[in-house]
Design a protein around this motif. Structure first.
Motif, PDB file in Angstrom:
ATOM      1  N   ILE A  25       0.852  -1.173   0.000  1.00  0.00           N
ATOM      2  CA  ILE A  25       0.000   0.000   0.000  1.00  0.00           C
ATOM      3  C   ILE A  25       0.897   1.235   0.000  1.00  0.00           C
ATOM      4  O   ILE A  25       1.777   1.364   0.844  1.00  0.00           O
ATOM      5  CB  ILE A  25      -0.907   0.027   1.259  1.00  0.00           C
ATOM      6  CG1 ILE A  25      -1.702  -1.271   1.402  1.00  0.00           C
ATOM      7  CG2 ILE A  25      -1.821   1.239   1.230  1.00  0.00           C
ATOM      8  CD1 ILE A  25      -2.646  -1.564   0.276  1.00  0.00           C
ATOM      9  N   GLN A  26       0.654   2.119  -0.941  1.00  0.00           N
ATOM     10  CA  GLN A  26       1.431   3.362  -0.981  1.00  0.00           C
ATOM     11  C   GLN A  26       0.786   4.369  -0.039  1.00  0.00           C
ATOM     12  O   GLN A  26      -0.419   4.593  -0.082  1.00  0.00           O
ATOM     13  CB  GLN A  26       1.451   3.922  -2.401  1.00  0.00           C
ATOM     14  CG  GLN A  26       2.317   5.141  -2.533  1.00  0.00           C
ATOM     15  CD  GLN A  26       2.430   5.607  -3.968  1.00  0.00           C
ATOM     16  OE1 GLN A  26       1.948   4.977  -4.884  1.00  0.00           O
ATOM     17  NE2 GLN A  26       3.068   6.732  -4.158  1.00  0.00           N
ATOM     18  N   THR A  27       1.607   4.940   0.834  1.00  0.00           N
ATOM     19  CA  THR A  27       1.098   5.886   1.813  1.00  0.00           C
ATOM     20  C   THR A  27       2.151   6.951   2.094  1.00  0.00           C
ATOM     21  O   THR A  27       3.290   6.834   1.661  1.00  0.00           O
ATOM     22  CB  THR A  27       0.695   5.164   3.122  1.00  0.00           C
ATOM     23  OG1 THR A  27       0.077   6.094   3.989  1.00  0.00           O
ATOM     24  CG2 THR A  27       1.877   4.526   3.807  1.00  0.00           C
ATOM     25  N   SER A  28       1.765   7.939   2.828  1.00  0.00           N
ATOM     26  CA  SER A  28       2.689   8.997   3.223  1.00  0.00           C
ATOM     27  C   SER A  28       2.771   8.991   4.740  1.00  0.00           C
ATOM     28  O   SER A  28       1.760   8.950   5.421  1.00  0.00           O
ATOM     29  CB  SER A  28       2.166  10.346   2.725  1.00  0.00           C
ATOM     30  OG  SER A  28       2.988  11.379   3.164  1.00  0.00           O
TER      31      SER A  28
END
Length: 83
Positions: A25-28
């Motif tokens: 999952i791409q997250t910041s």
């Protein structure tokens, strides 16, 4: 290109649900600068990307028993001997 398109006969394709255990999952994330610099240096020392190292450390913490369960086990062992 047409001005109007007839979409009444179109089919809606639903994307399959992603399994979070098998998907990245791409997250910041916001972390302190000194932690980030240490993470980058440690990752470079181990020759892996820092995101992989961060994931490794988070997975280690996630798999350990909680402090509450460890304290509970200690209390049971101590008080079991006392009585």
């Amino acid at each position: 290109m047409k001005k109007d398109y007839d979409l009444t006969k179109g089919k809606v394709r639903k994307k399959p649900a992603l399994n979070p255990k098998e998907t990245k999952i791409q997250t910041s994330v916001r972390i302190d600068g000194d932690i980030f610099l240490w993470l980058q240096a440690e990752a470079e020392r181990q020759h892996i990307p820092y995101q992989t190292l961060m994931n490794k450390y988070l997975r280690e913490v996630m798999s350990k028993p909680s402090i509450e369960s460890r304290l509970s086990a200690i209390e049971k062992a101590v008080f079991k001997r006392a009585f």
